[in-house]
Scaffold this active site. Structure first.
Site, PDB file in Angstrom:
ATOM      1  CG  MET A   1      -1.815  -0.752   0.779  1.00 58.33           C
ATOM      2  SD  MET A   1      -3.036  -0.873   2.375  1.00 58.33           S
ATOM      3  CE  MET A   1      -2.687  -1.331   3.785  1.00 58.33           C
ATOM      4  N   GLY A   2       2.361   1.084  -0.074  1.00 57.98           N
ATOM      5  CA  GLY A   2       3.113   1.937  -0.313  1.00 57.98           C
ATOM      6  C   GLY A   2       3.100   2.632   0.793  1.00 57.98           C
TER       7      GLY A   2
ATOM      8  CG  HIS B   1       7.197  -2.316   2.111  1.00 58.59           C
ATOM      9  ND1 HIS B   1       6.903  -1.277   3.263  1.00 58.59           N
ATOM     10  CD2 HIS B   1       5.891  -2.824   2.335  1.00 58.59           C
ATOM     11  CE1 HIS B   1       5.818  -0.419   3.769  1.00 58.59           C
ATOM     12  NE2 HIS B   1       5.184  -2.126   2.999  1.00 58.59           N
TER      13      HIS B   1
HETATM   14  P1  PAJ Z   1       1.950  -3.127   3.293  1.00 58.57           P
HETATM   15  O1  PAJ Z   1       0.438  -2.788   4.842  1.00 58.57           O
HETATM   16  O2  PAJ Z   1       1.831  -1.621   2.640  1.00 58.57           O
HETATM   17  O3  PAJ Z   1       2.487  -4.222   3.090  1.00 58.57           O
HETATM   18  C1  PAJ Z   1       2.771  -4.675   2.192  1.00 58.57           C
HETATM   19  C2  PAJ Z   1       3.386  -6.201   2.749  1.00 58.57           C
HETATM   20  O4  PAJ Z   1       5.036  -5.487   2.780  1.00 58.57           O
HETATM   21  C3  PAJ Z   1       3.015  -7.171   3.682  1.00 58.57           C
HETATM   22  O5  PAJ Z   1       2.886  -8.179   2.884  1.00 58.57           O
HETATM   23  C4  PAJ Z   1       3.047  -7.073   4.372  1.00 58.57           C
HETATM   24  O6  PAJ Z   1       3.447  -8.417   5.756  1.00 58.57           O
HETATM   25  C5  PAJ Z   1       4.723  -6.734   4.553  1.00 58.57           C
HETATM   26  N1  PAJ Z   1       5.662  -5.764   5.176  1.00 58.57           N
HETATM   27  C6  PAJ Z   1       4.879  -4.607   6.287  1.00 58.57           C
HETATM   28  N2  PAJ Z   1       5.950  -4.244   7.373  1.00 58.57           N
HETATM   29  C7  PAJ Z   1       6.988  -5.661   7.001  1.00 58.57           C
HETATM   30  C8  PAJ Z   1       8.086  -5.880   8.081  1.00 58.57           C
HETATM   31  N3  PAJ Z   1       8.896  -5.131   9.176  1.00 58.57           N
HETATM   32  N4  PAJ Z   1       8.414  -6.681   7.794  1.00 58.57           N
HETATM   33  C9  PAJ Z   1       8.630  -7.468   6.358  1.00 58.57           C
HETATM   34  N5  PAJ Z   1       7.924  -7.112   5.457  1.00 58.57           N
HETATM   35  C10 PAJ Z   1       6.654  -6.100   5.525  1.00 58.57           C
HETATM   36  O7  PAJ Z   1      -0.154  -5.653   3.649  1.00 58.57           O
HETATM   37  C11 PAJ Z   1      -0.406  -4.405   2.814  1.00 58.57           C
HETATM   38  O8  PAJ Z   1       0.170  -3.492   2.489  1.00 58.57           O
HETATM   39  C12 PAJ Z   1      -2.163  -4.959   2.064  1.00 58.57           C
HETATM   40  O9  PAJ Z   1      -3.269  -5.354   3.225  1.00 58.57           O
HETATM   41  C13 PAJ Z   1      -1.765  -5.276   0.842  1.00 58.57           C
HETATM   42  C14 PAJ Z   1      -1.371  -7.279   0.895  1.00 58.57           C
HETATM   43  C15 PAJ Z   1      -1.137  -5.189  -0.390  1.00 58.57           C
HETATM   44  C16 PAJ Z   1      -2.958  -5.978   0.080  1.00 58.57           C
HETATM   45  O10 PAJ Z   1      -4.266  -4.313   0.266  1.00 58.57           O
END
Ligand code: PAJ
Length: 299
Positions: free
Chosen positions: A33-34, A40
């Site tokens: 979600m950016g 990420h």
């Molecule tokens: P978002 O919260 O942007 O996260 C995108 C991806 O990054 C997810 O798979 C999430 O588990 C991963 N992520 C976030 N923080 C992390 C961290 N500290 N360490 C490793 N991976 C991390 O999750 C979403 O978006 C949405 O629900 C989405 C799957 C895009 C659907 O809209």
């Protein structure tokens, strides 16, 4: 820096970008979600590792369908320029950053994905409809990008488990990889929502990862010992500052664990959710339950 990054704001541009490099091999999708951060970025590295000279596609889309009324849809951070810089640095091939109309041209979809019983528990119990929204947009992204591989973070462990289940149960043919959680030096899991925390809340938020680590350390003595260790740490913060939603120990595929103490160390997962100020934070860790004589407090 020269970068081969292509920005595709529409389905058509996405398909043009993908077609142009079709012969390069496998396609890996990293849905986001950016407001991208190192967590990420680590998923992009896992994707690159998996597909080699194939294509890494990152989607950047704040999906309204997974936010309930009153949640942070309107104030969710939108930082596309910085996101593109990060993707370029990570050697991403295509960023698909569509508008809401591009993803949902007919308004809310009539047919959506039902996440089943697991979708109603833990996060799903506190955020009704959340996982239906997540799985529906992920299914759409799989349909639009047609990746062989998709990478999700263990940070959102229940989401990862549900996407893996969806790909298997609906035969979507996407290999769903789970990448380890990236943390700050003090243990706080990186999250786009951490920027909502003021300095005092930011300091208090470390109680979540400290509680999980304490549970992991006591897990060989059994489930009650692990829970007790986590609760002792969580109790350091007053309810008014860190309001616990759930602390749960489950099997690695999020089924309920039996009360019996396993004789051999047995993999499990501990998950926590709490609201710090007005910000809901989640975290989780793997555990090895059992193997030592059961105890609640050994010291
Ligand atoms: P978002 O919260 O942007 O996260 C995108 C991806 O990054 C997810 O798979 C999430 O588990 C991963 N992520 C976030 N923080 C992390 C961290 N500290 N360490 C490793 N991976 C991390 O999750 C979403 O978006 C949405 O629900 C989405 C799957 C895009 C659907 O809209």
């Amino acid at each position: 820096m020269t970068s081969g990054l292509l920005l595709a704001p529409t389905r058509e541009e996405l398909h043009r970008a993908l077609d142009a490099r079709k012969e390069h091999g496998l396609v890996a999708l990293v849905p986001t979600m950016g407001a991208l951060h190192e967590g990420h970025a680590s998923l992009m590295r896992v994707a690159r590792e998996r597909v080699g000279r194939g294509q890494v596609v990152v989607s950047v889309f704040v999906n309204p369908l997974q936010f309930a009324p009153g949640e942070d849809l309107d104030r969710y951070p939108r930082t596309l320029d910085a996101d593109l810089d990060l993707c370029a640095r990570e050697g991403v091939d295509v960023v698909f950053a569509p508008s809401v109309d591009e993803v949902y041209p007919g308004g809310e979809p009539q047919v959506t994905v039902d996440p089943g019983p697991l979708g109603a528990q833990l996060e799903g119990a506190s955020r009704p409809g959340h996982f239906a929204g997540v799985l529906t947009v992920v299914a759409k992204l799989f349909g639009l990008v047609r990746p062989e591989v998709a990478v999700f973070g263990q940070k959102d462990y229940q989401q990862l488990a549900l996407v893996q289940r969806m790909s298997r149960d609906l035969c979507l043919g996407v290999e769903v990889l789970g990448a380890e959680t990236v943390r700050e030096a003090d243990g706080l899991a990186l999250s786009s929502r951490n920027r909502y925390l003021d300095p005092d809340q930011r300091r208090r938020a470390t109680v979540l990862s400290r509680a999980l680590a304490a549970a992991a350390e006591r897990a060989p003595y059994g489930l009650p010992a692990a829970r007790w260790a986590a609760m002792r740490v969580l109790d350091e913060e007053p309810e008014s500052e860190v309001a616990l939603d759930y602390l749960a120990v489950r099997t690695p595929d999020l089924q309920v664990v039996s009360d019996e103490q396993p004789a051999e160390p047995t993999p499990a997962r501990i998950l926590v959710a709490a609201t710090v100020g007005t910000t809901r934070l989640i975290d989780n860790l793997p555990l090895l339950l059992g193997g030592r004589p059961p105890a609640i407090a050994a010291d």
